[in-house]
Design a protein around this motif. Structure first.
Motif, PDB file in Angstrom:
ATOM      1  N   LYS A  17       4.001  -5.990 -67.221  1.00 29.63           N
ATOM      2  CA  LYS A  17       4.877  -5.574 -66.662  1.00 29.63           C
ATOM      3  C   LYS A  17       4.181  -4.887 -65.274  1.00 29.63           C
ATOM      4  CE  LYS A  17       8.667  -5.286 -64.670  1.00 29.63           C
ATOM      5  NZ  LYS A  17      10.069  -6.370 -63.817  1.00 29.63           N
ATOM      6  N   ILE A  18       4.452  -5.437 -64.082  1.00 23.70           N
ATOM      7  CA  ILE A  18       3.563  -4.675 -63.018  1.00 23.70           C
ATOM      8  C   ILE A  18       5.220  -4.784 -61.412  1.00 23.70           C
ATOM      9  CG2 ILE A  18       2.283  -5.869 -61.123  1.00 23.70           C
ATOM     10  CD1 ILE A  18       1.238  -8.423 -63.299  1.00 23.70           C
ATOM     11  N   TYR A  19       4.790  -3.681 -61.265  1.00 19.28           N
ATOM     12  CA  TYR A  19       5.005  -2.899 -60.079  1.00 19.28           C
ATOM     13  C   TYR A  19       4.304  -2.059 -59.298  1.00 19.28           C
ATOM     14  CZ  TYR A  19       9.235  -1.358 -63.024  1.00 19.28           C
ATOM     15  OH  TYR A  19      10.310  -2.147 -64.101  1.00 19.28           O
ATOM     16  N   GLY A  20       4.234  -3.202 -58.349  1.00 13.64           N
ATOM     17  CA  GLY A  20       3.574  -2.961 -57.205  1.00 13.64           C
ATOM     18  C   GLY A  20       1.703  -2.425 -57.215  1.00 13.64           C
TER      19      GLY A  20
END
Ligand SMILES: Nc1ncnc2c1ncn2[C@@H]1O[C@H](COP(=O)(O)OP(=O)(O)OP(=O)(O)O)[C@@H](O)[C@H]1O
Length: 293
Positions: A17-20
């Motif tokens: 999961k990528i958040y910024g």
């Protein structure tokens, strides 16, 4: 993880999961039946994100989750009948009484066990007529756990269940979890940055650091494998380059180092030395270079 052919209760495959700037990177681990898995990492390591992705509360960018062999989110309804979740964001309405909350929740679960709910409420002296907002933090966590266990799930997913609680309530919460896995077809995955809580009750430990899985392993074999080695004497055979040791440093009387292969070290070690068992906290700091909190 060798499960001796048994199906794990939870199977997380390559979760991403990528958040910024933050990336939960390719996280894979299993939770076998009958175990308590402690999920450790500093604030922001990605523990809550992993748990929310398991519950399909956040959409992973990649990876798969299986609960009792059923894929999420395709079999979400069947999976959620088998899972009790207490997340980091309260989903309960503080203006509702506990009774109203229980009445509301029970309609969704065919396996709801009212007798067990009654027994647990009585055991912890929690009044049904109280509004959730009127309960102390400890009472509210116990009520949340009673709610999460009410439909007899196989798997409990708990995000920081002991955080901010006093030592007596923390112990009561940990005992509730130990009691839950008395039935060996059940398991608990609980996140915590309180490593002594994990050390106290977990059979397995998963460590996450900055979105990356460091390891997921049986706690006792982990603590048998990693040791602090204290080598005494000026004429020591050891140097900071000694094989099988890392993070070696000189002391006034010799050297201190660490090994992650203690059985091998024992076989080849010479001279005057002794081994010390690490606490989970010390191991966590050694491997991540940081304190859990
Ligand atoms: N909805 C979101 N939008 C953007 N970034 C997010 C979101 N949720 C989490 N993050 C970021 O993802 C990273 C991991 O957060 P997460 O809450 O999963 O960590 P954690 O290990 O549970 O930490 P804590 O112990 O503080 O709860 C953090 O950098 C956080 O800021």
């Amino acid at each position: 993880m060798d499960l001796n052919g048994e199906q794990p209760l939870l199977d997380v495959h390559h979760l991403t999961k990528i958040y910024g700037d933050f990336q939960l990177q390719d996280v894979s681990f299993n939770v076998p039946a009958g175990t308590i898995m402690g999920f450790i990492g500093r604030n922001g390591a990605g523990k809550s994100t992993t748990m929310k992705a398991i519950m399909d509360l956040v959409k992973p960018d990649d990876g798969r989750v299986f609960v009792l062999g059923r894929p999420m989110p395709e079999e979400e309804v069947a999976v959620k009948e088998q899972v009790g979740y207490v997340g980091d964001i309260p989903l309960l309405n503080d203006n509702w009484t506990l009774d109203r909350t229980l009445q509301f929740a029970r309609q969704f679960y065919p396996n709801w066990n009212e007798e067990a709910v009654e027994q647990r409420l009585e055991h912890f002296a929690i009044a049904r007529h109280k509004k959730l907002g009127e309960l102390s933090k400890g009472m509210k966590m116990k009520a949340s756990l009673i709610l999460a266990m009410a439909h007899e799930p196989k798997l409990l997913l708990l995000d920081e269940p002991t955080s901010g609680l006093d030592p007596v309530v923390r112990t009561e919460v940990l005992e509730m979890l130990l009691d839950f896995v008395q039935d060996e077809s059940r398991s608990v995955l609980f996140s915590s940055h309180i490593t002594p809580d994990v050390e106290k009750i977990a059979d397995w430990v998963t460590i996450l650091d900055d979105g990356e899985l460091i390891f997921s392993e049986d706690k006792e074999s982990l603590l048998d494998r990693y040791k602090r080695i204290v080598m005494a004497g000026k004429g020591s055979d050891y140097t900071t380059e000694t094989p099988l040791l890392f993070n070696c440093h000189k002391t006034t009387g010799g050297y201190i180092g660490y090994t992650d292969r203690f059985p091998q070290f024992q076989r080849v070690a010479k001279g005057n030395w002794y081994a010390e068992r690490l606490t989970l906290e010390e191991l966590f700091v050694l491997l991540t270079g940081k304190n859990a909190d």
